[in-house]
Design an enzyme around this catalytic site. Structure first.
Site, PDB file in Angstrom:
ATOM      1  N   HIS A  82      70.939  31.629  79.816  1.00  0.00           N
ATOM      2  CA  HIS A  82      71.889  30.981  78.917  1.00  0.00           C
ATOM      3  C   HIS A  82      72.693  29.941  79.683  1.00  0.00           C
ATOM      4  CE1 HIS A  82      74.678  30.484  75.590  1.00  0.00           C
ATOM      5  NE2 HIS A  82      75.627  30.418  76.502  1.00  0.00           N
ATOM      6  N   ASP A 161      80.736  38.154  65.720  1.00  0.00           N
ATOM      7  CA  ASP A 161      81.038  37.029  66.616  1.00  0.00           C
ATOM      8  C   ASP A 161      81.076  35.722  65.839  1.00  0.00           C
ATOM      9  OD1 ASP A 161      81.219  35.443  69.133  1.00  0.00           O
ATOM     10  OD2 ASP A 161      79.255  34.774  68.445  1.00  0.00           O
ATOM     11  N   ARG A 168      88.513  31.499  65.557  1.00  0.00           N
ATOM     12  CA  ARG A 168      89.117  31.024  66.810  1.00  0.00           C
ATOM     13  C   ARG A 168      89.154  29.513  66.856  1.00  0.00           C
ATOM     14  NH1 ARG A 168      85.085  33.289  70.685  1.00  0.00           N
ATOM     15  NH2 ARG A 168      86.224  32.105  72.248  1.00  0.00           N
ATOM     16  N   SER A 183      81.638  36.805  73.545  1.00  0.00           N
ATOM     17  CA  SER A 183      80.885  36.069  72.529  1.00  0.00           C
ATOM     18  C   SER A 183      79.486  35.712  73.040  1.00  0.00           C
ATOM     19  CB  SER A 183      81.685  34.813  72.155  1.00  0.00           C
ATOM     20  OG  SER A 183      80.922  33.928  71.388  1.00  0.00           O
ATOM     21  N   LYS A 187      75.585  37.773  72.090  1.00  0.00           N
ATOM     22  CA  LYS A 187      74.395  37.140  71.511  1.00  0.00           C
ATOM     23  C   LYS A 187      73.151  37.371  72.371  1.00  0.00           C
ATOM     24  CE  LYS A 187      77.118  33.608  70.818  1.00  0.00           C
ATOM     25  NZ  LYS A 187      78.007  32.546  70.332  1.00  0.00           N
TER      26      LYS A 187
HETATM   27  N1  URA Z   1      80.170  29.621  73.278  1.00  0.00           N
HETATM   28  C1  URA Z   1      80.082  30.780  72.591  1.00  0.00           C
HETATM   29  O1  URA Z   1      78.990  31.183  72.211  1.00  0.00           O
HETATM   30  N2  URA Z   1      81.187  31.479  72.334  1.00  0.00           N
HETATM   31  C2  URA Z   1      82.406  31.079  72.739  1.00  0.00           C
HETATM   32  O2  URA Z   1      83.373  31.761  72.484  1.00  0.00           O
HETATM   33  C3  URA Z   1      82.495  29.859  73.442  1.00  0.00           C
HETATM   34  C4  URA Z   1      81.352  29.168  73.690  1.00  0.00           C
END
Ligand code: URA
Ligand code: CA
Length: 434
Positions: A82, A161, A168, A183, A187
């Site tokens: 990632h 999320d 947010r 977050s 994923k």
């Molecule tokens: N990327 C994400 O997937 N989540 C965040 O909170 C910030 C950047």
């Protein structure tokens, strides 16, 4: 349990128990806890932070809020990569075939998304015929057969999320390290990864501009991995300028092909070898990073990494001849040079502005429904540290219109030319692993 008491507890700087965090996330997912209370809570977390255990529990609760992908039909250790995002980041296109050639199963779930360019799927769709419309069974079957496949994102992955991130975004609480770390990791874990390699970008073009913040984010994610039993390594890499030369969809596919041939930009090649080595080690295909890197270099020089790309593209309907003949990729009608106005040395390239310029040409989506033009983008001809003469090209715009004055202006102003020689920035700042 009452949400108002939990907001007060966090506001006053106390830590939550596991049960409290699970109450917050499941309550929010079910719609029992309203947006305004979660907003207040997120702001309390923003100021008070979360400890290691709270962050891991939060991640796990978000993973369990939706579907999780079962990659157990795939043999071997599934390692996912990632990147926290930047401009012109072509690494996934290089790494998927490269580490697959080393025997690492690459089961890539990817998105389209908003941004300066499309996502990995859009980029791959510049290969005529390439499709990610495959079933889960076809996907796992392809990974077992060819070691690599790409599929579109499942809709119901980490819905908590998705909801929290959206909130947010409009309550000035994105920039909280425990919230970002949980977050991202939720994923990756929900997508079925056994092990995770993180590329945490730092610098002007990154989400985290300061090295100390990037390091803290990386450390927090590595700790989440440890607590949730996913081996995790993080590389902190430079995003003070775009990575490689190309920023665009088909242009980045071409750049990835060049890199797999051993003819790619130095920074992109080096970063791919670094991230790839960590992937190979976590997948237990090499004992240590040095051996892994040597293995990957050999796969590039022997042509095996490039052949792997052909096999992978063809298996998903793509025309493999494109890989030997990249001129078959979609190409833009006009190529317009952005020239330097004075002699000197490149001391800065504002990655964000280059990204915005690529988007103005049509390379990315401004809204969920906008169409992207796979052929357009920007190719840098100079990078930080290079010398330049007045009239020499700084960058080439690949456009489908000749009316690009505004875009050209943006690209020109993203370059800083200084009188004195300037060192190119380091590429890798740090590596964090267990
Ligand atoms: N990327 C994400 O997937 N989540 C965040 O909170 C910030 C950047
Ligand atoms: Ca690039």
């Amino acid at each position: 349990m009452r949400m108002v008491d939990l907001i007060e507890k966090k506001r006053n700087g106390f830590s939550h128990t596991k049960e409290e965090i699970e109450f917050i996330i499941s309550g929010y997912s079910d719609g029992e806890v309203p947006d305004y209370q979660i907003s207040a809570w997120a702001m309390a977390v923003f100021f008070q932070g979360m400890n290691e255990e709270e962050t891991a529990v939060l991640t796990d609760a978000m993973v369990r809020s939706g579907d999780t992908i079962d990659l157990s039909p795939i043999n071997g250790i599934k390692v996912d990569k990632h990147s926290t995002g930047g401009v012109g980041d072509t690494t996934t296109l290089v790494l998927a075939p490269l580490v697959a050639a080393a025997g690492v199963p690459v089961a890539k779930m990817s998105g389209r998304g908003l941004g300066h360019t499309g996502g990995t799927i859009d980029k791959l769709e510049s290969i005529p015929g390439f499709s990610v419309e495959i079933t889960n069974e076809e996907f796992t079957g392809l990974v077992n057969k060819n070691k690599a496949a790409v599929i579109g994102q499942t809709k119901n992955l980490t819905p908590a999320d998705k909801k929290l991130y959206g909130l947010r975004d409009v309550t000035a609480t994105v920039n909280s390290i425990p919230l970002i770390a949980s977050s991202i990791m939720s994923k990756k874990i929900a997508s079925g990864a056994d092990a995770i390699v993180l590329d945490v970008k730092t610098g002007a073009g990154a989400f985290m501009k300061e090295l100390s913040d990037s390091r803290e984010l990386a450390e927090t994610m590595v700790k989440i991995g440890r607590n949730l039993e996913r081996k995790t390594s993080a590389v902190i890499s430079d995003m003070s300028q775009p990575l490689g030369f190309a920023v665009g969809n088909a242009l980045e596919v071409k750049e990835a092909i060049d890199t797999l041939k051993g003819e790619g930009p130095e920074d992109l090649t080096d970063l791919c070898l670094t991230l790839g080595s960590h992937m190979v080690v976590l997948a237990e295909k090499a004992e240590n990073l040095e051996d892994a890197r040597e293995m990957l270099e050999e796969l590039i020089s022997s042509g095996k990494a490039l052949s792997q790309f052909k096999v992978f593209a063809e298996a998903q309907g793509g025309d493999p001849s494109v890989i030997d003949n990249p001129e078959k990729l979609p190409s833009a009608e006009f190529q317009i040079e952005v020239k330097a106005e004075k002699d000197g040395f490149i001391s800065g390239i504002v990655a964000d502005k280059i990204g915005t310029a690529a988007m103005m040409l049509g390379a990315g989506r401004a809204t969920k429904d906008s169409e992207i033009d796979l052929s357009v983008g920007i190719v840098l001809n100079k990078k930080i540290g290079d010398s330049v003469k007045a009239g020499e090209s700084l960058a080439t715009l690949h456009a489908n219109t000749e009316h690009v004055d505004e875009t050209a202006g943006k690209v020109r102003e993203s370059f800083t030319v200084s009188d004195k020689p300037f060192d190119s920035p380091p590429l890798i700042y740090d590596v964090i692993s267990e």
